[in-house]
Design a protein around this motif. Sequence first.
Motif, PDB file in Angstrom:
ATOM      1  N   PHE A 482      -7.420  63.303  99.032  1.00 48.72           N
ATOM      2  CA  PHE A 482      -7.310  64.702  98.634  1.00 48.72           C
ATOM      3  C   PHE A 482      -8.434  64.981  97.640  1.00 48.72           C
ATOM      4  O   PHE A 482      -8.496  64.346  96.579  1.00 48.72           O
ATOM      5  CB  PHE A 482      -5.967  64.987  97.959  1.00 48.72           C
ATOM      6  CG  PHE A 482      -4.773  64.917  98.872  1.00 48.72           C
ATOM      7  CD1 PHE A 482      -4.187  66.078  99.354  1.00 48.72           C
ATOM      8  CD2 PHE A 482      -4.234  63.693  99.242  1.00 48.72           C
ATOM      9  CE1 PHE A 482      -3.078  66.017 100.195  1.00 48.72           C
ATOM     10  CE2 PHE A 482      -3.127  63.618 100.065  1.00 48.72           C
ATOM     11  CZ  PHE A 482      -2.549  64.782 100.551  1.00 48.72           C
ATOM     12  N   LEU A 483      -9.308  65.917  97.977  1.00 45.27           N
ATOM     13  CA  LEU A 483     -10.363  66.321  97.054  1.00 45.27           C
ATOM     14  C   LEU A 483      -9.916  67.603  96.359  1.00 45.27           C
ATOM     15  O   LEU A 483      -9.744  68.643  97.004  1.00 45.27           O
ATOM     16  CB  LEU A 483     -11.684  66.546  97.802  1.00 45.27           C
ATOM     17  CG  LEU A 483     -12.884  66.903  96.930  1.00 45.27           C
ATOM     18  CD1 LEU A 483     -13.233  65.768  95.975  1.00 45.27           C
ATOM     19  CD2 LEU A 483     -14.094  67.277  97.781  1.00 45.27           C
ATOM     20  N   VAL A 484      -9.708  67.497  95.052  1.00 45.88           N
ATOM     21  CA  VAL A 484      -9.218  68.623  94.262  1.00 45.88           C
ATOM     22  C   VAL A 484     -10.398  69.325  93.601  1.00 45.88           C
ATOM     23  O   VAL A 484     -11.203  68.698  92.904  1.00 45.88           O
ATOM     24  CB  VAL A 484      -8.208  68.146  93.201  1.00 45.88           C
ATOM     25  CG1 VAL A 484      -7.693  69.328  92.382  1.00 45.88           C
ATOM     26  CG2 VAL A 484      -7.044  67.409  93.865  1.00 45.88           C
ATOM     27  N   ARG A 485     -10.504  70.616  93.830  1.00 50.79           N
ATOM     28  CA  ARG A 485     -11.587  71.411  93.277  1.00 50.79           C
ATOM     29  C   ARG A 485     -11.438  71.575  91.760  1.00 50.79           C
ATOM     30  O   ARG A 485     -10.355  71.335  91.212  1.00 50.79           O
ATOM     31  CB  ARG A 485     -11.604  72.804  93.931  1.00 50.79           C
ATOM     32  CG  ARG A 485     -11.696  72.760  95.411  1.00 50.79           C
ATOM     33  CD  ARG A 485     -11.662  74.082  96.137  1.00 50.79           C
ATOM     34  NE  ARG A 485     -11.315  75.280  95.397  1.00 50.79           N
ATOM     35  CZ  ARG A 485     -11.290  76.497  95.947  1.00 50.79           C
ATOM     36  NH1 ARG A 485     -11.590  76.640  97.236  1.00 50.79           N
ATOM     37  NH2 ARG A 485     -10.971  77.551  95.254  1.00 50.79           N
ATOM     38  N   PRO A 486     -12.482  72.020  91.065  1.00 48.98           N
ATOM     39  CA  PRO A 486     -12.374  72.226  89.616  1.00 48.98           C
ATOM     40  C   PRO A 486     -11.349  73.275  89.207  1.00 48.98           C
ATOM     41  O   PRO A 486     -10.903  73.276  88.061  1.00 48.98           O
ATOM     42  CB  PRO A 486     -13.789  72.667  89.222  1.00 48.98           C
ATOM     43  CG  PRO A 486     -14.672  72.080  90.253  1.00 48.98           C
ATOM     44  CD  PRO A 486     -13.882  72.143  91.526  1.00 48.98           C
ATOM     45  N   ASP A 487     -10.964  74.170  90.144  1.00 51.19           N
ATOM     46  CA  ASP A 487      -9.962  75.176  89.802  1.00 51.19           C
ATOM     47  C   ASP A 487      -8.560  74.765  90.236  1.00 51.19           C
ATOM     48  O   ASP A 487      -7.645  75.596  90.275  1.00 51.19           O
ATOM     49  CB  ASP A 487     -10.326  76.536  90.404  1.00 51.19           C
ATOM     50  CG  ASP A 487     -10.434  76.518  91.925  1.00 51.19           C
ATOM     51  OD1 ASP A 487     -10.384  75.418  92.521  1.00 51.19           O
ATOM     52  OD2 ASP A 487     -10.581  77.603  92.518  1.00 51.19           O
ATOM     53  N   GLY A 488      -8.372  73.475  90.549  1.00 48.19           N
ATOM     54  CA  GLY A 488      -7.028  72.966  90.805  1.00 48.19           C
ATOM     55  C   GLY A 488      -6.475  73.238  92.181  1.00 48.19           C
ATOM     56  O   GLY A 488      -5.258  73.133  92.387  1.00 48.19           O
ATOM     57  N   TYR A 489      -7.324  73.576  93.144  1.00 48.28           N
ATOM     58  CA  TYR A 489      -6.890  73.744  94.528  1.00 48.28           C
ATOM     59  C   TYR A 489      -7.455  72.622  95.389  1.00 48.28           C
ATOM     60  O   TYR A 489      -8.531  72.096  95.100  1.00 48.28           O
ATOM     61  CB  TYR A 489      -7.321  75.105  95.075  1.00 48.28           C
ATOM     62  CG  TYR A 489      -6.488  76.243  94.510  1.00 48.28           C
ATOM     63  CD1 TYR A 489      -5.328  76.668  95.155  1.00 48.28           C
ATOM     64  CD2 TYR A 489      -6.849  76.854  93.320  1.00 48.28           C
ATOM     65  CE1 TYR A 489      -4.549  77.682  94.624  1.00 48.28           C
ATOM     66  CE2 TYR A 489      -6.077  77.870  92.779  1.00 48.28           C
ATOM     67  CZ  TYR A 489      -4.928  78.280  93.434  1.00 48.28           C
ATOM     68  OH  TYR A 489      -4.156  79.274  92.898  1.00 48.28           O
ATOM     69  N   ILE A 490      -6.733  72.276  96.445  1.00 47.30           N
ATOM     70  CA  ILE A 490      -7.151  71.187  97.323  1.00 47.30           C
ATOM     71  C   ILE A 490      -8.239  71.709  98.265  1.00 47.30           C
ATOM     72  O   ILE A 490      -7.994  72.608  99.075  1.00 47.30           O
ATOM     73  CB  ILE A 490      -5.966  70.641  98.120  1.00 47.30           C
ATOM     74  CG1 ILE A 490      -4.909  70.066  97.166  1.00 47.30           C
ATOM     75  CG2 ILE A 490      -6.432  69.558  99.094  1.00 47.30           C
ATOM     76  CD1 ILE A 490      -3.589  69.732  97.845  1.00 47.30           C
ATOM     77  N   GLY A 491      -9.420  71.149  98.154  1.00 42.77           N
ATOM     78  CA  GLY A 491     -10.522  71.576  99.004  1.00 42.77           C
ATOM     79  C   GLY A 491     -10.581  70.819 100.318  1.00 42.77           C
ATOM     80  O   GLY A 491     -10.938  71.389 101.352  1.00 42.77           O
TER      81      GLY A 491
END
Length: 528
Positions: A482-491
């Motif tokens: 799971f790659l989590v973006r800097p704004d806390g959403y899963i990219g």
Amino acid sequence: MTAPHADPDHTDVVIVGAGPTGLTLACDLARRGVPFRIVDKATETFAGSRGKGVQPRTLEVFDDLGIVEELLSAGSPYPRMNAHLWFLDLKWRMHKQVHATPDVPYPTIWLVPQWRTEKTLRDRLERLGGRVEQGVEVVGLEQDQAGASLRLRRAGQVETVAAKYVVAADGGRSLIRKSLGVEFSGSTTQEGRMIVGDLHVDGLSRDYWHVWPAAKGGAIGLCPLPHSDLFQLMMQLRPSEDEPVLSEQAIQSRWLAATGLKNIRLHDAAWLSLFRPNVRMVDKYRVGRVFLAGDAAHVHTPAGAQGLNTGVQDAYNLGWKLASVLGGAPASLLDTYQEERLPVAAAVLGLSTKLYKSRGVPKRGDAERQLLLNYRGASLAKEIGWHEGKLRAGDRAPDAICEDLSGRLRLFDLFRGPHFTLLVFGAQAAAANRNLEWTPNDILRKCSVRPAGIAEDNETIIDSHGNVQAAYGISDKDNVIFLVRPDGYIGLIAGQNWVDAVEEYQTAVAPVLHHQQGIELPTVLKNG
């Protein structure tokens, strides 16, 4: 990282408007080391409670910015409602009562007067080395393929500043939005007008949010504001009524005429204003190098406490994308701001309007908490070899309690800061990603999640109680990232080809050395 020294004539970003939206963006850019200026037309800071409800998802944003404890200390849970109907008092809770869980640490809306939210953000910005320039008005804007030029007026003097990007967070009456010719579709009506403000009330308990739904002339509400002697007043007006006088004497006279309650006195207002219901939003979030955010892009009814929160999350979505592009990521990344935020604003606007038009005071539930808002199906939500599990790409990344070399920690501790986080489950996926690196190397934090054992290094976390697996819907047999973006959403979610998937995603979102960025503008826009 703190805000670099700003060149007054040249900067990367100019933020216009220092409400919660503009301040959130300023804090995010400051911690990323992006040069910016934030200006506000008002000569003094806002002093009223106005947008007083901070939703759980916004509390998570403030956790990432390092101010959630200050916000929680500055506010309180919402009090119970008390409806005064003739000789009856009907008491209930408007908001769904939800207990904190490992994946949702801030489960309920928090009552914080807006001026305190803004003060907390300003204090954070100052600690990061930034500051708001008060009494500065934008009187001109031009842009072309190279950047934007703004004319700013302060104390009668006009200066020109060049910027690569401009963010209009200057409210529902946004001059920048108007200068760009962006349509602000919707309605403004006389029906539903009300007097709002903060004042002292004698003879009324502070244990409840009091409402008089059958008061003569329109409903009245008085909500106690935490850590103060003030109540927030909401006093409806008749649609045909002339604009009222906003004074202590006039307010008390209206109160007596509406309720006949002489034992309750309203006095010493700290702030009074006339509110007109507006339901409007733009059809685009971007024109060339100018972005719209917060009330400049969408205005809501007060029902459901959605407006301030949606604006904060606009800024949170835009901040990391601006920083990435300014650092060398593809300029097309900025197009995803509109792609992701415009549908969210439309959905939230519909929700708040529905609540406002509903009869009575319906309870608030999961929709209002904004934890379920997502970017599924958008261009930055990628899935490779992944079945439709508990989470999908584009969803909010849940929190969870786990352990590392230092002991107990939360996933939000790992996510906090201006970086991507890669959560790796399974031995095969961990082995494949062991040598994965991004450039610059501090933009990605890798964490291999193990169900048991002892953390051997800073890239290992132990999920001894299964909180992480439960939150992400993972079994011991899965090999998935799971790659989590800097704004806390899963990219990105990948169940195969893990390294290739991450490297491909990197090309779309992360700065790349020697990458040549550019942007195409349809026209040169001017406002003199």
